[in-house]
Design an enzyme around this catalytic site. Structure first.
Site, PDB file in Angstrom:
ATOM      1  N   SER A  87       0.850  -1.190   0.000  1.00 33.65           N
ATOM      2  CA  SER A  87       0.000   0.000   0.000  1.00 33.65           C
ATOM      3  C   SER A  87       0.880   1.233   0.000  1.00 33.65           C
ATOM      4  O   SER A  87       2.008   1.200   0.516  1.00 33.65           O
ATOM      5  CB  SER A  87      -0.890   0.026   1.247  1.00 33.65           C
ATOM      6  OG  SER A  87      -1.516   1.291   1.356  1.00 33.65           O
ATOM      7  N   TYR A  92      -2.538  -0.322  10.619  1.00 32.82           N
ATOM      8  CA  TYR A  92      -2.535  -0.714   9.206  1.00 32.82           C
ATOM      9  C   TYR A  92      -1.275  -0.213   8.508  1.00 32.82           C
ATOM     10  O   TYR A  92      -0.577  -0.959   7.829  1.00 32.82           O
ATOM     11  CB  TYR A  92      -3.792  -0.158   8.525  1.00 32.82           C
ATOM     12  CG  TYR A  92      -3.921  -0.496   7.047  1.00 32.82           C
ATOM     13  CD1 TYR A  92      -4.391  -1.750   6.636  1.00 32.82           C
ATOM     14  CD2 TYR A  92      -3.583   0.436   6.065  1.00 32.82           C
ATOM     15  CE1 TYR A  92      -4.522  -2.051   5.285  1.00 32.82           C
ATOM     16  CE2 TYR A  92      -3.706   0.137   4.711  1.00 32.82           C
ATOM     17  CZ  TYR A  92      -4.180  -1.112   4.319  1.00 32.82           C
ATOM     18  OH  TYR A  92      -4.309  -1.412   2.999  1.00 32.82           O
TER      19      TYR A  92
HETATM   20  N1  LIG Z   1      -8.461  -1.114  -2.111  1.00 34.42           N
HETATM   21  C1  LIG Z   1      -7.507  -0.241  -1.851  1.00 34.42           C
HETATM   22  O1  LIG Z   1      -7.668   0.960  -1.975  1.00 34.42           O
HETATM   23  C2  LIG Z   1      -6.167  -0.701  -1.392  1.00 34.42           C
HETATM   24  C3  LIG Z   1      -5.151   0.254  -1.252  1.00 34.42           C
HETATM   25  C4  LIG Z   1      -3.923  -0.191  -0.833  1.00 34.42           C
HETATM   26  C5  LIG Z   1      -3.711  -1.507  -0.545  1.00 34.42           C
HETATM   27  N2  LIG Z   1      -4.711  -2.401  -0.688  1.00 34.42           N
HETATM   28  C6  LIG Z   1      -4.439  -3.790  -0.368  1.00 34.42           C
HETATM   29  O2  LIG Z   1      -4.882  -4.623  -1.426  1.00 34.42           O
HETATM   30  C7  LIG Z   1      -5.258  -5.875  -0.916  1.00 34.42           C
HETATM   31  C8  LIG Z   1      -6.625  -6.272  -1.473  1.00 34.42           C
HETATM   32  O3  LIG Z   1      -7.593  -5.332  -1.062  1.00 34.42           O
HETATM   33  P1  LIG Z   1      -9.036  -5.182  -1.727  1.00 34.42           P
HETATM   34  O4  LIG Z   1      -9.266  -3.731  -1.852  1.00 34.42           O
HETATM   35  O5  LIG Z   1      -9.156  -6.008  -2.910  1.00 34.42           O
HETATM   36  O6  LIG Z   1      -9.923  -5.704  -0.542  1.00 34.42           O
HETATM   37  P2  LIG Z   1     -11.032  -6.840  -0.463  1.00 34.42           P
HETATM   38  O7  LIG Z   1     -11.525  -6.846   0.907  1.00 34.42           O
HETATM   39  O8  LIG Z   1     -12.019  -6.680  -1.557  1.00 34.42           O
HETATM   40  O9  LIG Z   1     -10.202  -8.143  -0.723  1.00 34.42           O
HETATM   41  C9  LIG Z   1      -9.399  -8.746   0.259  1.00 34.42           C
HETATM   42  C10 LIG Z   1      -9.770 -10.210   0.335  1.00 34.42           C
HETATM   43  O10 LIG Z   1      -8.955 -10.806   1.331  1.00 34.42           O
HETATM   44  C11 LIG Z   1      -9.757 -11.730   2.035  1.00 34.42           C
HETATM   45  N3  LIG Z   1      -9.222 -11.984   3.376  1.00 34.42           N
HETATM   46  C12 LIG Z   1      -9.308 -11.226   4.476  1.00 34.42           C
HETATM   47  N4  LIG Z   1      -8.736 -11.843   5.504  1.00 34.42           N
HETATM   48  C13 LIG Z   1      -8.261 -13.008   5.064  1.00 34.42           C
HETATM   49  C14 LIG Z   1      -7.568 -14.092   5.670  1.00 34.42           C
HETATM   50  N5  LIG Z   1      -7.250 -14.101   6.968  1.00 34.42           N
HETATM   51  N6  LIG Z   1      -7.255 -15.157   4.892  1.00 34.42           N
HETATM   52  C15 LIG Z   1      -7.586 -15.169   3.589  1.00 34.42           C
HETATM   53  N7  LIG Z   1      -8.237 -14.187   2.968  1.00 34.42           N
HETATM   54  C16 LIG Z   1      -8.569 -13.111   3.705  1.00 34.42           C
HETATM   55  C17 LIG Z   1     -11.117 -11.093   2.087  1.00 34.42           C
HETATM   56  O11 LIG Z   1     -12.142 -12.047   2.307  1.00 34.42           O
HETATM   57  C18 LIG Z   1     -11.205 -10.424   0.738  1.00 34.42           C
HETATM   58  O12 LIG Z   1     -11.875 -11.239  -0.207  1.00 34.42           O
HETATM   59  C19 LIG Z   1      -5.176  -5.765   0.582  1.00 34.42           C
HETATM   60  O13 LIG Z   1      -3.959  -6.270   1.045  1.00 34.42           O
HETATM   61  C20 LIG Z   1      -5.201  -4.281   0.821  1.00 34.42           C
HETATM   62  O14 LIG Z   1      -4.588  -3.910   2.016  1.00 34.42           O
HETATM   63  C21 LIG Z   1      -5.949  -2.007  -1.095  1.00 34.42           C
END
Ligand SMILES: NC(=O)c1ccc[n+]([C@@H]2O[C@H](COP(=O)([O-])OP(=O)(O)OC[C@H]3O[C@@H](n4cnc5c(N)ncnc54)[C@H](O)[C@@H]3O)[C@@H](O)[C@H]2O)c1
Ligand SMILES: [Zn+2]
Length: 700
Positions: free
Chosen positions: A577, A590
């Protein structure tokens, strides 16, 4: 006749609706035949009918043969899969036929006989149908018939079993001349109902689509019954020599060896694996006769084109301790070297001056006595089909050995088929492999927005995917989407909690069993909690660190173990991130966990480099579409931190970027693909920001 060994599927009602359309009836019959794999193997065999039509050139009546064209499968045959040719023109090619040395040139001439302008390209089997006078003809590859066709006394058995009503034409490569041989056999044996092709398959016919169907079923049923009567009460394959490892242990052993085998089979090109411990396979590979029969190779051309001339038998005990990869490899490598040498010798002794260059010399079929059969090929479908074909070959060997003794095709004949210039031309026409063909990918949290986006992009680029998440409902809906879009050969699923080592290991076992191993691991699963320090609980803290930091560590640890077993490098991509680099309020847990993920990536890159395992990072920011993270409290937390409403967030984030861009899951997926797509192969420990440009997040 009461059919026990084949399926009688003819439905009068359905057939009645198309009774005046012989071509529709041909397609109907073909689909019924193709629906029963005991009648013909996948993609094997062809069918035809001859009808009187008006010649658009002269207006007079002329006979047209509709026959399955090159490629395709009978089970799914449609009109577009048929070639239609003027029968008379095809037959008149005998006037220009220069003899068997020149028969390949006839294939181009088939095109001059085409009647229907929508025709599929005529296949090499076209003259086999064309020179026989019958209205409806089936050419099938049933295991039961091939077992007779490939046995030492096949001709005699055929004669006795069918009281002379089935003719015999000894092995000959399909082509123009084989068409003439079939005609000759019929002329010399008027009144026969079919012809057995030595080491190959069966021709049967009838005046109507139905009569032809029944004739084919009856002949195959009779072959199967005869074989069954001979098998009954006999020990098959010389009796059992080895006992299979039981149930779950067998599967664990298979999962443990698969990546080692994949590594060895991929010495020239990355291969995808398939495993089966089907009881027909175990009966064969555990038998006394394995060492005698397996090296003989398969007989039907369809079988060895898919399985290579012979399988490799692994010199391992079912209970072998596989934990030390180096010592297992030291046992296996000499076997692979010997196999490749055997294959090169086969090529060198059989090749002609104009033969295509030698192809990958690695085995396709690997037999592990007591455990099961592995097959490796350029993609999952090809590996799976090779496995199905070797089961056909096992059925044939079992039948042949029960009624007589099994014979395989002479090596030179096998070579002439495998390196046939027409076969080579077919391979050349195949679409070029995609950038990620032959690779296996596991993206954690791939039921979520970004993770699913990455998995889709990788599947689009040719990779096989293990969809996984700890949210069963989301995983189910992602699986449904993938099934509809890509089909079952592109993905499988696993329920994974990235904080639980057991489920992680199981997911990698699934990757090993289903696809042979792993190439790319993407740590993406995550949650987010945004709170001021005074509200941030210890539980919040642990949860964030468990999922983001420990999760990334455990998944990488387990995945890298598999990569090292394969021994050909690989990729880890960590979705971190912008918050790993930028400081803001209400983000202590976080943000610091993300920073730990980032530094862990660099530490891993430093450690895994010598094994050619690259570790790179992608930093997304503000990917709101399809994100579970953004659906929850996080959005409210961030909005509060910036003093705006939740609705204002997307435009707030876009405006904050240098490029004024909204970031989508596809943008993150593209960055991941850029890392593994081939152009950045010499980069590791890198960071790619995909955030529309945030100066505070620039990597220093
Ligand atoms: N969306 C954003 O703006 C953003 C920005 C920076 C970083 N990220 C990072 O990108 C990644 C994906 O985020 P996203 O936006 O697609 O979120 P999301 O919640 O849609 O997807 C994350 C997935 O991880 C799964 N998950 C959560 N805990 C888990 C566990 N213990 N074991 C297995 N699976 C688990 C959830 O069920 C979910 O389907 C994350 O690491 C997030 O921190 C996202
Ligand atoms: Zn055939």
């Amino acid at each position: 006749m009461n059919f026990k060994n084949v399926s009688y599927l003819w439905n009068e009602h359905d057939a009645d609706k198309i009774k005046h359309d012989e071509v529709a009836l041909l397609i109907y019959r073909s689909n019924l035949l193709g629906a029963d794999l005991r009648l013909t193997n996948y993609g094997g065999g062809n069918t035809s009918c001859k009808v009187i039509s008006k010649d658009p050139l002269t207006g007079s009546e002329t006979e047209v043969m509709w026959v399955k064209g090159s490629g395709g499968d009978l089970g799914t045959l449609k009109k577009s899969g048929l070639a239609a040719l003027y029968t008379e023109r095809l037959r008149s090619l005998t006037n220009v036929y220069r003899g068997i040395e020149h028969e390949d040139e006839m294939v181009a001439l088939f095109n001059h006989c085409i009647f229907d302008l929508e025709s599929k390209a005529p296949s090499i089997d076209t003259p086999l149908h064309g020179f026989l006078p019958f209205k409806h003809i089936d050419h099938l590859h049933p295991d039961a018939a091939i077992a007779i066709a490939a046995s030492k006394d096949g001709e005699q058995i055929t004669k006795e079993l069918f009281s002379g009503k089935i003719g015999w034409v000894g092995w000959q490569k399909p082509g123009f001349d084989l068409g003439l041989q079939l005609k000759k056999c019929l002329d010399e044996n008027p009144g026969i109902r079919g012809i057995m092709l030595g080491s190959h398959g069966l021709f049967t016919w009838g005046d109507t689509a139905y009569e032809c169907y029944i004739n084919s079923l009856e002949v195959i049923e009779q072959c199967a019954e005869f074989i069954n009567s001979k098998i009954a009460g006999k020990t098959t394959f010389g009796g059992q020599k080895i006992t299979s490892l039981e149930g779950i242990k067998r599967i664990e052993q298979a999962a443990e060896i698969a990546p080692i085998l994949r590594g060895l089979c991929s010495s020239q090109q990355k291969m995808i694996g398939h495993f089966t411990d089907d009881e027909r396979v175990l009966e064969f590979i555990n038998s006394n006769d394995l060492s005698r029969l397996a090296p003989m190779g398969t007989s039907c051309p369809d079988h060895f084109l898919r399985t290579k001339i012979s399988p490799l038998i692994l010199p391992l005990l079912p209970t072998e301790d596989l934990s030390d990869t180096a010592s297992i490899k030291s046992k296996l490598i000499p076997e692979f070297v010997a196999y490749r040498k055997m294959y090169a010798e086969y090529y060198n002794t059989c090749k002609h001056s104009n033969s295509p260059a030698i192809r990958d010399a690695n085995p396709v079929v690997l037999l592990y006595p007591g455990i099961g059969m592995f097959t490796f090929a350029k993609d999952k479908q090809t590996a799976r089909v090779a496995s199905e074909f070797y089961i056909n070959a096992i059925n044939v060997m079992k039948g042949s050995e029960a009624i007589s003794s099994y014979t395989s095709l002479p090596r030179q004949e096998a070579f002439n088929i495998e390196y046939w210039l027409l076969e080579e031309a077919k391979l050349q026409r195949m679409p070029k492999p995609k950038a990620l063909s032959g690779r296996v990918v596991l993206v954690t949290g791939s039921a979520g927005g970004i993770g699913k986006g990455i998995s889709k992009k990788f599947a689009d680029e040719g990779a096989c995917v293990i969809l996984n998440d700890n949210d069963q409902n989301r995983l189910n809906s992602a699986a449904e989407e993938f099934n509809a879009k890509y089909g079952k050969d592109v993905f499988t699923t696993a329920l994974v909690d990235v904080t639980n080592k057991e489920t992680i290991n199981q997911a990698f076992n699934t990757a090993a069993l289903y696809f042979g191993g792993i190439d790319i691991i993407v740590n993406n699963a995550g949650i987010s909690i945004s709170k001021p320090v005074e509200d941030h609980t210890e539980k919040d803290w642990d949860l964030l660190y468990d999922i983001l930091v420990k999760g990334q560590f455990l998944v990488t640890q387990s995945g890298v173990k598999l990569l090292r077993k394969q021994g050909f490098g690989g990729d880890v991509i960590n979705i971190v991130s912008k918050n790993a680099l930028v400081s803001g309020p209400n983000n202590a847990g976080y943000g610091s966990a993300k920073a730990a993920q980032l530094h862990l990536s660099r530490l891993n890159a430093a450690e895994f480099g010598p094994d050619k395992i690259r570790v790179n990072t992608v930093n997304p920011d503000a990917v709101i579409s399809d994100s579970k993270i953004w659906a929850g409290d996080w959005a409210a937390g961030r909005a509060k931190a910036y003093g705006i409403t939740v609705e204002e967030l997307p435009s707030f984030y876009a405006k904050r970027t240098l490029l004024n861009e909204i970031i989508l899951p596809e943008d993150i997926a593209n960055a991941c693909f850029a890392i593994v797509g081939g152009l950045l192969n010499k980069s590791t420990g890198n960071v790619i920001n995909v955030d529309g440009g945030v100066a505070a997040g620039f990597v220093r």
